[in-house]
Scaffold this active site. Structure first.
Site, PDB file in Angstrom:
ATOM      1  CB  CYS A   2      38.288  34.496  38.254  1.00  0.00           C
ATOM      2  SG  CYS A   2      39.004  33.091  37.369  1.00  0.00           S
ATOM      3  NE  ARG A  27      40.587  40.362  39.760  1.00  0.00           N
ATOM      4  CZ  ARG A  27      41.707  40.623  40.421  1.00  0.00           C
ATOM      5  NH1 ARG A  27      42.166  41.846  40.463  1.00  0.00           N
ATOM      6  NH2 ARG A  27      42.368  39.674  41.021  1.00  0.00           N
ATOM      7  CG  ASN A 101      39.202  34.661  41.900  1.00  0.00           C
ATOM      8  OD1 ASN A 101      38.312  34.183  41.211  1.00  0.00           O
ATOM      9  ND2 ASN A 101      39.274  35.954  42.192  1.00  0.00           N
ATOM     10  N   GLY A 102      42.027  31.079  41.839  1.00  0.00           N
ATOM     11  CA  GLY A 102      43.227  30.322  42.173  1.00  0.00           C
ATOM     12  C   GLY A 102      43.186  28.938  41.551  1.00  0.00           C
ATOM     13  CE  LYS A 486      50.923  47.492  26.772  1.00  0.00           C
ATOM     14  NZ  LYS A 486      51.461  46.250  27.324  1.00  0.00           N
ATOM     15  CD  GLU A 489      49.684  42.416  26.416  1.00  0.00           C
ATOM     16  OE1 GLU A 489      49.694  41.912  27.548  1.00  0.00           O
ATOM     17  OE2 GLU A 489      49.876  43.633  26.221  1.00  0.00           O
ATOM     18  CE  LYS A 600      45.393  45.985  34.382  1.00  0.00           C
ATOM     19  NZ  LYS A 600      46.209  46.647  33.356  1.00  0.00           N
TER      20      LYS A 600
END
Length: 605
Positions: A2, A27, A101-102, A486, A489, A600
């Site tokens: 994030c 992100r 984040n986490g 690719k 995604e 990302k």
């Protein structure tokens, strides 16, 4: 995974935070939120919204003044995307706000304990546990309140905390998820990625795991979670703010694909040694005697970085004649691997913060292994943890799917393979041959990029497929894996990649006119073997799109790419398939820069 951004100073904070979130949206982009202090009441004001940052921006009232704030853009782990599950999480009674984040591994146990004590949770998230732990602390300082909460938390975190009773500061902490401080003029910033800081300052401090910081408008201090002071020295970020703009392109992915020739030139610049037909890689911290003592090389990465590692392993075996293989870091760290003292380990990560790779590095270091890093971000966690390594110098990559960084990582592996080969048994003539091939790459990449209109037409023709197969043999197989990834995604077309030699061992059962096959067919010593695979597919009425150095008679369509040295051909053969995936997704109306369910930088398990 994030995005975090925070600010304390004199400026109106809400516009600054929203701008930072826009830069960090790659992100995580399923929800977002912002908290600021009220200059009149001293209370914390919060706005949150499911969806993109633009949805949050539409909800922020015109009168949302404040000079201190924290904000977050989310990629969901605990709890589905929703307004209430968005960060920040605010304890309304005690006026504590947290962005995180986490993952808190013991969140369920802590939640049950807090609920038994009368705490009412508003969300399904693990992060809200941190908020209530801080809010219920009776410690005298915000730093100590945060420290007490972190003592009982198990898992990974990058957090930023505000408290109405301590309006002059933001407290941040890191364990396994990046936290970067931005040093301004009588103002301080914090973010999970330098992208949110670069428009305001180029002086940054990257926290280490187990480190905290207190930010005030005119200074900052860093210390460990146990309270010991640390001496953080600001570093200058080389990237410019303009590097994070689209530069006239419709998407970041298109911009980044178009930058590949320049990026490859950058990773080569200043490293080639014509006198000895080798390259200089000063950051390896591995002298010739140590290099000759290496008996095996193990490359660890995830996703695209793993595929780059597969190509890198092949290059090292071919040029340096050292046994080498690549493995997903996410698997390696869980299988209790045997760590051989004669094995050199190489960790690959675009961000340098990929948690599975970082955890593998830390486990290897604990067991006494020598680890090199191949990363794009200077000063990232893996770069700091590793014994040495090399930067790939691709420049900022904002699109969730990696293109130019993949290409530059493979080129960096070619440099490493040449360096090790010339220390060992690679001849001067072969060294010169590889160097000449490396120097040709930028111009050949430009030649491939100029084929975009032709590739766009092919993509439109294949965009109706429900599924696709990608095949390649030896050097071509990792190219097939990456091209398959690719397409998956960004187009959401199901795709599989197989070694061409494995077709007859099962996958041929799938071949039919409705299942196109993309075949990697380099003009090398395996050309006839690859052509035999095309024969097998055509005999079963399969459609074939070939990527080759010359037109393939059995293929329905061929993308002809320029020939380089056999060892370097994989670098070029993947680029037209990036364009193919891009235009397939475009034809299907996909959100190319922000594909569903992905983000990302994967800084969680």
């Amino acid at each position: 995974m994030c995005g975090i951004v925070g600010y304390i100073g004199k400026r109106d904070v809400a516009p600054l935070l929203l701008e930072g979130l826009q830069r960090l949206e790659y992100r995580g982009y399923d929800s977002a939120g912002v908290v600021v202090n009220s200059p009149k009441s001293g209370a914390l004001k919060m706005v949150k919204a499911k969806g993109r940052v633009r949805d949050l921006e539409a909800r922020v009232p015109k009168r949302f003044a404040g000079t201190t704030g924290i904000a977050h853009t989310r990629w969901a782990t605990h709890g589905a995307p929703s307004d209430v599950n968005s960060h920040p999480h605010l304890d309304p009674e005690n006026q504590v706000a947290v962005v995180h984040n986490g993952i808190v591994d013991n969140a369920a146990d802590l939640r049950a304990k807090l609920e038994a004590e009368g705490v009412v949770f508003a969300s399904e998230t693990d992060t809200e546990v941190i908020t209530h732990l801080i809010a219920r602390s009776v410690a005298d300082s915000l730093e100590e309140k945060v420290r007490e909460a972190l003592k009982v938390i198990e898992g990974t975190y990058g957090i930023a905390v505000m408290h109405a009773d301590f309006a002059d500061r933001i407290v941040v902490a890191r364990n396994g998820s990046p936290v970067i401080l931005g040093i301004g003029e009588k103002e301080m910033l914090v973010a999970s990625d330098v992208a949110a800081l670069i428009a305001h300052t180029r002086q940054v401090v990257t926290l280490n795991d187990g480190e905290m910081a207190t930010l005030k408008a005119d200074d900052f201090r860093t210390y460990t979670t146990s309270g010991t002071q640390t001496n953080a020295t600001p570093e200058t970020v080389e990237w410019e703010a303009a590097s994070f703009d689209m530069g006239g392109h419709d998407t970041y992915m298109h911009k980044e694909m178009s930058e590949q020739a320049e990026a490859v030139d950058r990773v080569l610049r200043g490293r080639i040694d014509d006198r000895f037909s080798t390259v200089h890689l000063g950051g390896l911290n591995l002298d010739a005697r140590e290099a000759r003592g290496v008996r095996r090389i193990k490359i660890l990465g995830c996703g695209t970085s793993y595929h780059a590692g597969l190509i890198g392993a092949g290059l090292i075996e071919e040029l340096a004649r050292i046994p080498a293989d690549a493995e997903p870091a996410s698997e390696f760290r869980y299988r209790n691997p045997v760590v051989d003292p004669d094995t050199l380990y190489i960790a690959v990560s675009q961000s340098g913060e990929t948690y599975d790779v970082l955890a593998a590095v830390q486990e290897l270091k604990r067991k006494g292994a020598r680890v090199l890093g191949v990363v794009n971000v200077v000063g990232s966690a893996i770069a700091r943890e590793a014994d040495g390594g090399t930067y790939v110098h691709a420049g900022p990559e904002v699109c969730v799917v990696s293109t130019k960084c993949f290409t530059n990582t493979v080129v960096a592996f070619a440099l490493l393979a040449l360096h090790l080969g010339r220390i060992r048994d690679l001849s001067v003539a072969d060294g010169k041959r590889i160097i000449e091939g490396l120097r040709k790459l930028p111009a050949q990449i430009e030649e491939i990029l100029a084929m975009e209109p032709e590739i766009e037409k092919l993509a439109q023709e294949y965009a109706g497929a429900q599924s696709m197969m990608f095949i390649g043999r030896v050097r071509g197989y990792p190219v097939a894996l990456e091209a398959s990834l690719k397409l998956k995604e960004i187009s959401y077309i199901h795709a599989e990649a197989y070694p061409a030699s494995e077709l007859k061992h099962g996958p041929l059962a799938l071949i039919e006119p409705a299942l196109p096959t993309v075949a990697i067919v380099p003009n090398d010593d395996l050309l006839e073997k690859n052509r035999a695979a095309l024969e097998e597919i055509k005999a079963r009425s399969g459609r074939i799109l070939a990527v080759a150095h010359q037109n393939q008679e059995k293929a329905d369509h061929t993308i002809v790419v320029p020939k380089n040295e056999d060892e370097l051909d994989p670098i070029l053969m993947g680029i037209p398939l990036q364009l193919f995936a891009y235009h397939t997704a475009l034809a299907m109306g996909r959100d190319i820069d922000k594909p569903r369910n992905l983000a990302k930088s994967v800084t969680v398990e």
